[in-house]
Design an enzyme around this catalytic site. Structure first.
Site, mmCIF file in Angstrom:
data_model
loop_
_atom_site.group_PDB
_atom_site.id
_atom_site.type_symbol
_atom_site.label_atom_id
_atom_site.label_comp_id
_atom_site.label_asym_id
_atom_site.label_seq_id
_atom_site.Cartn_x
_atom_site.Cartn_y
_atom_site.Cartn_z
ATOM 1 N N SER A 154 -24.603 4.111 -0.206
ATOM 2 C CA SER A 154 -25.576 4.300 0.859
ATOM 3 C C SER A 154 -26.067 2.922 1.298
ATOM 4 C CB SER A 154 -26.759 5.117 0.322
ATOM 5 O OG SER A 154 -27.870 4.957 1.163
ATOM 6 N N GLY B 175 -19.648 11.433 6.571
ATOM 7 C CA GLY B 175 -19.569 11.534 5.114
ATOM 8 C C GLY B 175 -20.294 12.775 4.595
ATOM 9 N N LYS C 161 -21.960 12.889 1.964
ATOM 10 C CA LYS C 161 -23.227 12.570 1.284
ATOM 11 C C LYS C 161 -24.381 13.205 2.052
ATOM 12 C CE LYS C 161 -25.448 8.578 1.259
ATOM 13 N NZ LYS C 161 -26.836 8.997 1.640
ATOM 14 N N HIS D 204 -20.729 -0.184 4.291
ATOM 15 C CA HIS D 204 -20.233 -0.312 2.916
ATOM 16 C C HIS D 204 -18.879 0.380 2.834
ATOM 17 C CE1 HIS D 204 -21.605 3.798 2.617
ATOM 18 N NE2 HIS D 204 -22.840 3.425 2.913
ATOM 19 N N GLY E 245 -24.970 1.119 10.779
ATOM 20 C CA GLY E 245 -24.713 -0.238 10.287
ATOM 21 C C GLY E 245 -24.993 -0.383 8.809
ATOM 22 N N ALA E 246 -25.177 -1.657 8.368
ATOM 23 C CA ALA E 246 -25.252 -1.983 6.935
ATOM 24 C C ALA E 246 -24.061 -1.321 6.238
ATOM 25 C CB ALA E 246 -26.585 -1.537 6.330
ATOM 26 N N HIS F 246 -18.399 3.784 4.503
ATOM 27 C CA HIS F 246 -18.130 3.759 5.951
ATOM 28 C C HIS F 246 -16.675 3.353 6.206
ATOM 29 C CE1 HIS F 246 -22.613 2.801 6.168
ATOM 30 N NE2 HIS F 246 -22.498 3.882 6.908
#
Ligand code: PAF
Length: 282
Positions: A187, A149, A151, A34, A31-32, A37
């Site tokens: 992130s 991702g 990252k 951005h 979640g959260a 995502h």
């Protein structure tokens, strides 16, 4: 948008789709959401008939109780954001009980040594937690394709290993790092950065780019020392590690070989927020 909180219900819906031979793409998240995502979701939508996004802050992958407690939980906003991409997405947003059924513990995994490098050294038990949740989510969703991702490059390598070792029938796709215009890797933790740290954080990507240039002519040791010096002179950002590693084993490079692929990995504290990033070097 269909939002499921119970695995029995989403499994039921998925078995119906499978009977209709619909291909299923899956984007696991905490979640959260951005734009990073959303780019994974777009990639999944392009290549599958149906897409599931899971939103679950997985307790077993946190080795720090306050990090787990402070992790942003923004379900309503996340759903609205997903609706801007497509109304057809299925969301699975379970409670801890639906996943762990009273046993909130990690399984123990071997990822052939990948788990002992970098993040594994600094976040004890983290990859057992990631392996546990991703394996369970794959069992529930049974996706054809799953998107992660780059990252979290080490996580991606570990998930590929999980799938290989447990013969899980899913294609794992790594997607490029999404960055803010100033270069900071996107992130969910960025939104917790205080303004002065947010302003300074793009320093990380600038350093990674300079390290990449230097790696053309200098040894890994020389580049690492140079990076450490730059952070020693930075009053706001605290370097946890900078490592140049072989992309396939994730082991630190001792002597460069033109036959191998290398990547630089970095973890930095901006106040109490831990940021990671990486860059391909050749
Ligand atoms: O990368 C993440 O957000 C998480 O580690 C994942 C893969 C969703 C598992 O909880």
């Amino acid at each position: 948008m269909k939002v499921f909180t119970e695995k029995a219900k989403i499994k039921n819906e998925i078995s119906f789709l499978k009977k209709k031979k619909q291909s299923l793409g899956f984007v696991p998240t905490m979640g959260a959401l951005h734009d990073g995502h959303l780019s994974l979701v777009e990639e999944a939508l392009k290549n599958n008939n149906q897409v599931v996004v899971s939103i679950f802050v997985n307790p077993t992958q946190f080795n720090n109780a306050s990090d787990l407690e402070n992790y942003p939980r923004t379900l309503e906003r996340d759903i609205k954001l997903l609706e801007t991409v497509s109304n057809e997405i299925m969301v699975y947003a379970p409670a801890v009980e639906d996943i762990y059924e009273g046993q909130t513990k990690s399984e123990r995994f071997s990822f052939d040594g990948l788990e002992f490098e970098m993040e594994g050294k600094f976040r004890e038990g983290h990859f057992d937690g990631v392996g546990t949740i991703v394996k369970r989510l794959f069992e529930i969703i049974e996706p054809d394709n799953a998107y992660f991702g780059e990252k979290d490059f080490q996580q991606l390598a570990i998930i590929k290993k999980l799938v290989e070792k447990h013969s899980i029938p899913v294609n794992v796709h790594g997607c490029k790092i999404h960055r803010e215009p100033d270069g900071l890797a996107m992130s969910s933790r960025n939104e917790r950065l205080k303004p002065e740290y947010k302003k300074e954080a793009p320093f990380i990507y600038r350093i990674l780019n300079s390290a990449k240039k230097k790696f053309g002519t200098k040894s890994a040791k020389e580049v690492t020392e140079w990076v450490e010096k730059q952070f020693a002179n930075n009053a706001l950002l605290q370097l946890e590690y900078f490592i140049i590693a072989d992309t396939s084993t994730l082991k630190p490079v001792i002597r460069k070989s033109h036959k191998k692929q290398y990547r630089a990995f970095i973890a930095v504290y901006a106040d109490d927020i831990r940021l990671i990033d990486n860059i391909a070097l050749n």
